[in-house]
Design a protein around this motif. Structure first.
Motif, PDB file in Angstrom:
ATOM      1  N   GLN A  36      38.797  50.577  51.625  1.00 10.71           N
ATOM      2  CA  GLN A  36      39.163  51.588  50.635  1.00 10.71           C
ATOM      3  C   GLN A  36      38.406  51.416  49.319  1.00 10.71           C
ATOM      4  OE1 GLN A  36      43.450  51.771  50.260  1.00 10.71           O
ATOM      5  NE2 GLN A  36      43.688  52.680  52.287  1.00 10.71           N
ATOM      6  N   ASP A  37      37.366  50.566  49.346  1.00  8.58           N
ATOM      7  CA  ASP A  37      36.455  50.389  48.207  1.00  8.58           C
ATOM      8  C   ASP A  37      37.150  49.855  46.951  1.00  8.58           C
ATOM      9  OD1 ASP A  37      33.963  50.386  47.023  1.00  8.58           O
ATOM     10  OD2 ASP A  37      34.121  52.448  46.300  1.00  8.58           O
ATOM     11  N   HIS A  38      37.854  48.751  47.127  1.00  5.37           N
ATOM     12  CA  HIS A  38      38.446  48.021  46.003  1.00  5.37           C
ATOM     13  C   HIS A  38      37.910  46.591  46.029  1.00  5.37           C
ATOM     14  CE1 HIS A  38      41.229  51.276  45.136  1.00  5.37           C
ATOM     15  NE2 HIS A  38      41.608  51.284  46.402  1.00  5.37           N
ATOM     16  N   PRO A  39      36.597  46.418  45.744  1.00  8.04           N
ATOM     17  CA  PRO A  39      35.989  45.088  45.898  1.00  8.04           C
ATOM     18  C   PRO A  39      36.605  44.011  45.025  1.00  8.04           C
ATOM     19  CG  PRO A  39      34.518  46.572  44.710  1.00  8.04           C
ATOM     20  CD  PRO A  39      35.644  47.405  45.235  1.00  8.04           C
ATOM     21  N   GLY A  40      37.070  44.378  43.829  1.00  8.25           N
ATOM     22  CA  GLY A  40      37.670  43.376  42.949  1.00  8.25           C
ATOM     23  C   GLY A  40      38.922  42.762  43.542  1.00  8.25           C
ATOM     24  N   TRP A  41      39.838  43.603  43.993  1.00 10.98           N
ATOM     25  CA  TRP A  41      41.069  43.104  44.606  1.00 10.98           C
ATOM     26  C   TRP A  41      40.785  42.446  45.950  1.00 10.98           C
ATOM     27  CZ3 TRP A  41      45.001  42.070  41.848  1.00 10.98           C
ATOM     28  CH2 TRP A  41      45.317  42.849  40.725  1.00 10.98           C
ATOM     29  N   ALA A  42      39.778  42.949  46.658  1.00  9.13           N
ATOM     30  CA  ALA A  42      39.390  42.326  47.924  1.00  9.13           C
ATOM     31  C   ALA A  42      38.923  40.895  47.681  1.00  9.13           C
ATOM     32  CB  ALA A  42      38.300  43.139  48.608  1.00  9.13           C
ATOM     33  N   LEU A  43      38.173  40.694  46.608  1.00 14.48           N
ATOM     34  CA  LEU A  43      37.708  39.349  46.273  1.00 14.48           C
ATOM     35  C   LEU A  43      38.877  38.432  45.935  1.00 14.48           C
ATOM     36  CD1 LEU A  43      34.515  40.093  44.144  1.00 14.48           C
ATOM     37  CD2 LEU A  43      34.609  38.777  46.260  1.00 14.48           C
ATOM     38  N   VAL A  44      39.851  38.971  45.201  1.00 12.57           N
ATOM     39  CA  VAL A  44      41.030  38.171  44.849  1.00 12.57           C
ATOM     40  C   VAL A  44      41.757  37.718  46.123  1.00 12.57           C
ATOM     41  CG1 VAL A  44      43.326  38.232  43.798  1.00 12.57           C
ATOM     42  CG2 VAL A  44      41.368  39.223  42.587  1.00 12.57           C
ATOM     43  N   SER A  45      41.974  38.653  47.055  1.00  8.74           N
ATOM     44  CA  SER A  45      42.670  38.297  48.297  1.00  8.74           C
ATOM     45  C   SER A  45      41.854  37.311  49.119  1.00  8.74           C
ATOM     46  CB  SER A  45      42.979  39.550  49.116  1.00  8.74           C
ATOM     47  OG  SER A  45      41.794  40.172  49.577  1.00  8.74           O
ATOM     48  N   LEU A  46      40.523  37.433  49.044  1.00 12.19           N
ATOM     49  CA  LEU A  46      39.662  36.528  49.793  1.00 12.19           C
ATOM     50  C   LEU A  46      39.697  35.120  49.202  1.00 12.19           C
ATOM     51  CD1 LEU A  46      37.862  36.526  52.223  1.00 12.19           C
ATOM     52  CD2 LEU A  46      35.942  37.213  50.786  1.00 12.19           C
ATOM     53  N   VAL A  47      39.750  35.032  47.882  1.00 12.55           N
ATOM     54  CA  VAL A  47      39.871  33.723  47.223  1.00 12.55           C
ATOM     55  C   VAL A  47      41.191  33.058  47.633  1.00 12.55           C
ATOM     56  CG1 VAL A  47      40.205  32.574  45.001  1.00 12.55           C
ATOM     57  CG2 VAL A  47      38.373  34.252  45.266  1.00 12.55           C
ATOM     58  N   VAL A  48      42.266  33.844  47.652  1.00 10.38           N
ATOM     59  CA  VAL A  48      43.559  33.304  48.066  1.00 10.38           C
ATOM     60  C   VAL A  48      43.492  32.814  49.516  1.00 10.38           C
ATOM     61  CG1 VAL A  48      45.997  33.822  48.460  1.00 10.38           C
ATOM     62  CG2 VAL A  48      44.833  34.731  46.439  1.00 10.38           C
ATOM     63  N   LEU A  49      42.813  33.582  50.371  1.00  9.13           N
ATOM     64  CA  LEU A  49      42.629  33.162  51.765  1.00  9.13           C
ATOM     65  C   LEU A  49      41.908  31.821  51.843  1.00  9.13           C
ATOM     66  CD1 LEU A  49      41.642  36.368  53.794  1.00  9.13           C
ATOM     67  CD2 LEU A  49      43.387  34.715  54.427  1.00  9.13           C
ATOM     68  N   GLY A  50      40.819  31.706  51.088  1.00 15.18           N
ATOM     69  CA  GLY A  50      40.035  30.474  51.101  1.00 15.18           C
ATOM     70  C   GLY A  50      40.813  29.281  50.577  1.00 15.18           C
ATOM     71  N   VAL A  51      41.538  29.471  49.467  1.00 11.90           N
ATOM     72  CA  VAL A  51      42.323  28.384  48.877  1.00 11.90           C
ATOM     73  C   VAL A  51      43.447  27.970  49.824  1.00 11.90           C
ATOM     74  CG1 VAL A  51      43.911  27.780  47.000  1.00 11.90           C
ATOM     75  CG2 VAL A  51      41.771  28.978  46.496  1.00 11.90           C
ATOM     76  N   SER A  52      44.095  28.950  50.451  1.00 11.61           N
ATOM     77  CA  SER A  52      45.199  28.633  51.365  1.00 11.61           C
ATOM     78  C   SER A  52      44.692  27.882  52.598  1.00 11.61           C
ATOM     79  CB  SER A  52      45.934  29.908  51.781  1.00 11.61           C
ATOM     80  OG  SER A  52      45.097  30.771  52.513  1.00 11.61           O
TER      81      SER A  52
END
Length: 196
Positions: A36-52
């Protein structure tokens, strides 16, 4: 938690397993945000994925909360996350389809062998190659996504750097998959030798 509670706690009831569950739930969130073209929030969720991904392993080792369920779910969460992330980035045109094909084929072979030989639960530890593979992809894919933003798109070196990480991670996925297949074969032979 008291000693008595720790003794009676079910094997699956641990903080690392809860974190792994959160990782599973974040995967469709990330895909939706990318598409849905929300790269900023996508990056945030991806960082959370990586940290978790790092946190569940750290907590399991540090506080002696390893579990059979955790050993089974952690690599599944890793593979599903990687497939979903790569597929999302491919769908928006940042990566060629061959990356998805390589990752899916490797994971399909592992899933098939695990299912046929061990009912889906071979109970094998994650290899260091697998951990490095995941780290490379969890760094390269967010940076690749970041490279598509209006600011970063002016700096071609960001995309090149991201692609290097992603391709190294993809190669590592093949190597880790090969090592895992060898471990599955070795364990299968041991079990058959014991049964004989």
């Amino acid at each position: 938690m008291t000693d008595a509670a720790e003794r009676t706690r079910p094997d699956w009831q641990t903080w690392p397993n809860l974190i792994t569950l959160v990782r599973f739930l974040l995967i469709p969130v990330f895909v939706t945000l990318v598409v849905q073209d929300h790269p900023g929030w996508a990056l945030v969720s991806l960082v959370v994925l990586g940290v978790s991904d790092w946190a569940d392993g750290f907590i399991a080792r540090k506080f002696n909360q390893t579990s059979k369920l955790g050993k089974a779910l952690d690599p599944v969460a890793d593979r599903l996350a990687i497939i979903a992330i790569v597929l999302s980035v491919v769908l928006v045109g940042l990566l060629p389809w061959i990356v998805v094909v390589v990752i899916v084929v490797v994971d399909a072979v592992l899933a098939l062998l695990s299912s046929v030989w061990f009912n889906g639960d071979p109970d094998l530890d994650v290899s260091w190659t697998g951990k490095i593979r995941s780290a490379l992809l969890f760094v390269g894919l967010p940076v690749l996504l970041f490279s598509s933003t209006s600011w970063a798109s002016e700096h071609s070196w960001i995309r090149v750097t991201a692609l290097v990480f992603v391709w190294l991670g993809t190669a590592g996925h093949v190597v880790a998959g090969t090592q895992y297949v060898m471990a599955l074969v070795a364990k299968r032979r041991r079990e058959r030798a014991v049964a004989a």
